[in-house]
Design a protein around this motif. Structure first.
Motif, PDB file in Angstrom:
ATOM      1  N   ASN A 258       1.030  -0.988  -0.244  1.00 40.15           N
ATOM      2  CA  ASN A 258      -0.040  -0.080   0.402  1.00 40.15           C
ATOM      3  C   ASN A 258       0.637   1.819  -0.217  1.00 40.15           C
ATOM      4  O   ASN A 258       1.730   1.745   0.793  1.00 40.15           O
ATOM      5  CB  ASN A 258      -1.071   0.441   1.326  1.00 40.15           C
ATOM      6  CG  ASN A 258      -1.983   1.478   1.581  1.00 40.15           C
ATOM      7  OD1 ASN A 258      -1.462   2.426   1.893  1.00 40.15           O
ATOM      8  ND2 ASN A 258      -2.769   0.638   1.069  1.00 40.15           N
ATOM      9  N   GLN A 259       0.648   2.214  -0.729  1.00 37.69           N
ATOM     10  CA  GLN A 259       1.284   2.980  -0.847  1.00 37.69           C
ATOM     11  C   GLN A 259       1.260   3.992   0.355  1.00 37.69           C
ATOM     12  O   GLN A 259       2.370   5.289   0.527  1.00 37.69           O
ATOM     13  CB  GLN A 259       0.534   4.387  -1.508  1.00 37.69           C
ATOM     14  CG  GLN A 259       1.518   5.762  -2.116  1.00 37.69           C
ATOM     15  CD  GLN A 259       2.356   5.116  -3.300  1.00 37.69           C
ATOM     16  OE1 GLN A 259       2.650   3.796  -3.554  1.00 37.69           O
ATOM     17  NE2 GLN A 259       3.773   5.825  -2.936  1.00 37.69           N
TER      18      GLN A 259
ATOM     19  N   LYS B 189       4.311   2.659   2.242  1.00 36.41           N
ATOM     20  CA  LYS B 189       5.698   2.591   1.884  1.00 36.41           C
ATOM     21  C   LYS B 189       5.594   3.979   1.993  1.00 36.41           C
ATOM     22  O   LYS B 189       6.885   3.725   3.067  1.00 36.41           O
ATOM     23  CB  LYS B 189       5.262   2.235   0.575  1.00 36.41           C
ATOM     24  CG  LYS B 189       6.695   2.935   0.072  1.00 36.41           C
ATOM     25  CD  LYS B 189       6.751   2.197  -1.762  1.00 36.41           C
ATOM     26  CE  LYS B 189       8.437   2.137  -1.870  1.00 36.41           C
ATOM     27  NZ  LYS B 189       8.963   3.273  -1.946  1.00 36.41           N
TER      28      LYS B 189
END
Length: 218
Positions: free
Chosen positions: A2-3, A6
């Motif tokens: 998941n962004q 991250k």
């Protein structure tokens, strides 16, 4: 990945070098609503890891250095008479936060350790017949030194059961040590971490984690 996860991982790794596995584990525990026990020798960055996570999320962070003279009221708070209203008034302890660092948890007396049982399991504090809810997310990150026994108290099974996981960071590699020294020379890099995620972002990700299912095939 998941962004947002991250982004959080990358931010923590501005301080914690070469320990991506440990970073991902404590983030996973946070999103699962669990607590983490970090058991390792002194000087490997246990406290720094917890501090970096707390500073990366815009939440309330408290730290308590657990020693034999720490009282349960220091952790969960206490009630006292208000001189104006003559009613009991709750005074918050360090547990009233989003991230609680319980440093050297095995140095606290069994009585003080027991005060964390309800806090970790129920996410609430009960004092004088009143219940005080803890904020969401709430996470206890405890550290302990596995090689020293003098002046420590063994954690009972009931206490250990409250932790979702126990991790060990280990010593950094030679290259990572050089990287750490290089970063340290750039004047206080550890203090430059800014929040990259709000509590609402964390609660949203926790909602996704609750919807993850696992099937057992026989």
């Amino acid at each position: 990945m998941n962004q947002k996860v991250k982004l959080l991982t990358d931010n923590i790794e501005k301080v914690i070098v070469g320990k991506t596995d440990s970073v991902l584990k404590i983030i996973t525990a946070m999103l699962c609503g669990g607590h983490v026990l970090i058991e390792d020798v002194p000087g490997v960055g246990k406290t720094q890891l917890v501090s970096a996570l707390a500073r990366s999320v815009d939440g309330k962070y408290n730290r308590i250095q657990l020693t034999p003279d720490v009282m349960p009221s220091d952790i969960v708070g206490f009630s006292m008479i208000d001189q104006k209203t003559h009613e009991l008034e709750y005074k918050e302890g360090v547990a009233m936060c989003n991230f609680l660092l319980a440093d050297e948890i095995n140095r606290a007396s069994p009585k003080s350790q027991s005060s964390l049982l309800e806090v970790m399991e129920e996410h609430q504090i009960s004092i004088d017949g009143k219940t005080h809810e803890l904020p969401l997310p709430f996470m206890v990150l405890a550290t302990q030194n596995p090689v020293e026994t003098y002046g420590t108290y063994h954690l009972p099974e009931a206490q250990m059961d409250r932790f979702l996981m126990k991790i060990s960071m280990g010593y950094p590699s030679y290259d990572d040590e050089l990287d750490i020294m290089s970063r340290a020379e750039r004047s206080g890099f550890a203090k430059n971490i800014q929040p990259v995620m709000t509590l609402e972002n964390v609660r949203e990700l926790m909602g996704y984690a609750e919807n993850v299912t696992a099937e057992l095939s026989v």
